[in-house]
Design a protein around this motif. Structure first.
Motif, short mmCIF file in Angstrom:
data_model
loop_
_atom_site.label_atom_id
_atom_site.label_comp_id
_atom_site.label_asym_id
_atom_site.label_seq_id
_atom_site.Cartn_x
_atom_site.Cartn_y
_atom_site.Cartn_z
N ILE B 3 0.78 -1.22 0.00
CA ILE B 3 0.00 0.00 0.00
C ILE B 3 0.81 1.28 0.00
O ILE B 3 0.36 2.29 -0.43
N ILE B 11 -5.17 7.42 3.14
CA ILE B 11 -5.55 6.03 2.97
C ILE B 11 -7.02 5.85 3.25
O ILE B 11 -7.72 5.15 2.52
N GLU B 14 -9.45 6.69 0.46
CA GLU B 14 -9.38 5.71 -0.63
C GLU B 14 -10.07 4.41 -0.23
O GLU B 14 -10.80 3.81 -1.02
N ARG B 15 -9.85 4.02 1.01
CA ARG B 15 -10.47 2.79 1.49
C ARG B 15 -11.99 2.91 1.54
O ARG B 15 -12.72 2.00 1.18
N ALA B 19 -14.42 0.63 -0.63
CA ALA B 19 -15.42 -0.22 0.02
C ALA B 19 -16.82 0.10 -0.49
O ALA B 19 -17.62 -0.80 -0.76
N PHE B 70 -9.47 -1.85 8.36
CA PHE B 70 -9.36 -1.71 6.90
C PHE B 70 -9.57 -0.26 6.50
O PHE B 70 -8.80 0.30 5.71
N LEU B 71 -10.57 0.35 7.03
CA LEU B 71 -10.86 1.74 6.69
C LEU B 71 -9.70 2.65 7.10
O LEU B 71 -9.40 3.62 6.42
N GLY B 73 -6.66 1.75 7.19
CA GLY B 73 -5.44 1.37 6.50
C GLY B 73 -4.48 0.57 7.35
O GLY B 73 -3.30 0.52 7.07
N HIS B 76 -4.35 -4.68 4.96
CA HIS B 76 -4.60 -4.59 3.52
C HIS B 76 -5.84 -5.37 3.14
O HIS B 76 -6.27 -5.32 2.00
N PRO B 78 -9.14 -6.55 2.16
CA PRO B 78 -10.28 -5.79 1.65
C PRO B 78 -11.53 -5.96 2.49
O PRO B 78 -12.04 -4.99 3.02
#
Lengths: 120, 120
Positions: B3, B11, B14-15, B19, B70-71, B73, B76, B78
């Motif tokens: 990443i 990050i 983007e996450r 999502a 995940f949100l 960062g 990784h 998903p």
DNA sequence: GATAAACATGTCGAAATCGCCATGACCATC
DNA sequence: GATGGTCATGGCGATTTCGACATGTTTATC
């Protein structure tokens, strides 16, 4: 029964304290130093008088090496990121067939445990 | 590819978008309704002009069924790595003893799978 | 009792997010 | 061109966290 119906902010302060004391055995001052946050903020978080911001939550989780999901009460798993959980890592390696086998085995364990526990 | 070294707030946006769009195929309005947040907040989050508060982050993760890690960062992975995986979730329900047995069994399966795969 | 460590609690101004609402851009389909 | 859906952007007052600091409380050790 599952964990409780407390408010998210209440769960957080308990999780934070649990992670700091039981899991990491740090003082508030030590966690403050490790996370780069002022000691008073740690105290406020555990008292429930403040909720951490985006950045603060991240710093806490990093300093304690726990998931933010654990701190937020979204998972029971205290230690490490789901990715860092050795169990989960092993789980990732399994193909569909092996996953099915593991699921069956766990179901067996759960049922056996229920029987042994009897009625409560 | 891994990443990279972007800032946490970069990050996050983007996450969140990944999502919402790729993973759940929702509009910002739909996510807003699902999470109980105003549509403008979603837009601000994805634009990077705001960072979510404690409560907002929780609502987003719940509505999207992903981990907060995940949100943020921090992983990784998903999908809602741990708690979205039924197998992993089932494992949380086991007691320590059974949990260890399940872990051993999965480790065995994983190693067996490695051997069959041969090289690295 | 004296000292110190760990923590609880609160005050302060600065900064950020909060929900809400308005405006404009972009891009389809009519 | 007109309508509608999707999103970007920013202003507004209200609320909250921010870091820093002060003041107690509790507990342990001397």
């Amino acid at each position: 029964m599952t964990i409780g119906h407390e408010k998210p902010s209440d769960i957080f302060k308990e999780r934070l304290r649990a992670a700091r004391e039981s899991l990491r055995q740090m003082s508030q001052a030590a966690l403050a130093k490790e996370s780069g946050l002022p000691p008073s903020s740690i105290a406020h978080f555990e008292a429930g008088t403040r909720k951490p911001s985006f950045d603060s939550l991240r710093k806490l989780a990093n300093a304690l090496s726990v998931t933010t999901d654990f701190l937020l009460g979204r998972t029971h798993n205290p230690e490490g990121a789901a990715e860092a959980d050795p169990l989960y890592r092993d789980m990732q390696k399994l193909n569909d067939e092996n996953r099915r086998q593991a699921a069956d085995f766990m179901r067996f364990l759960a049922e056996k445990h229920d029987k042994e526990a009897g009625k409560k």
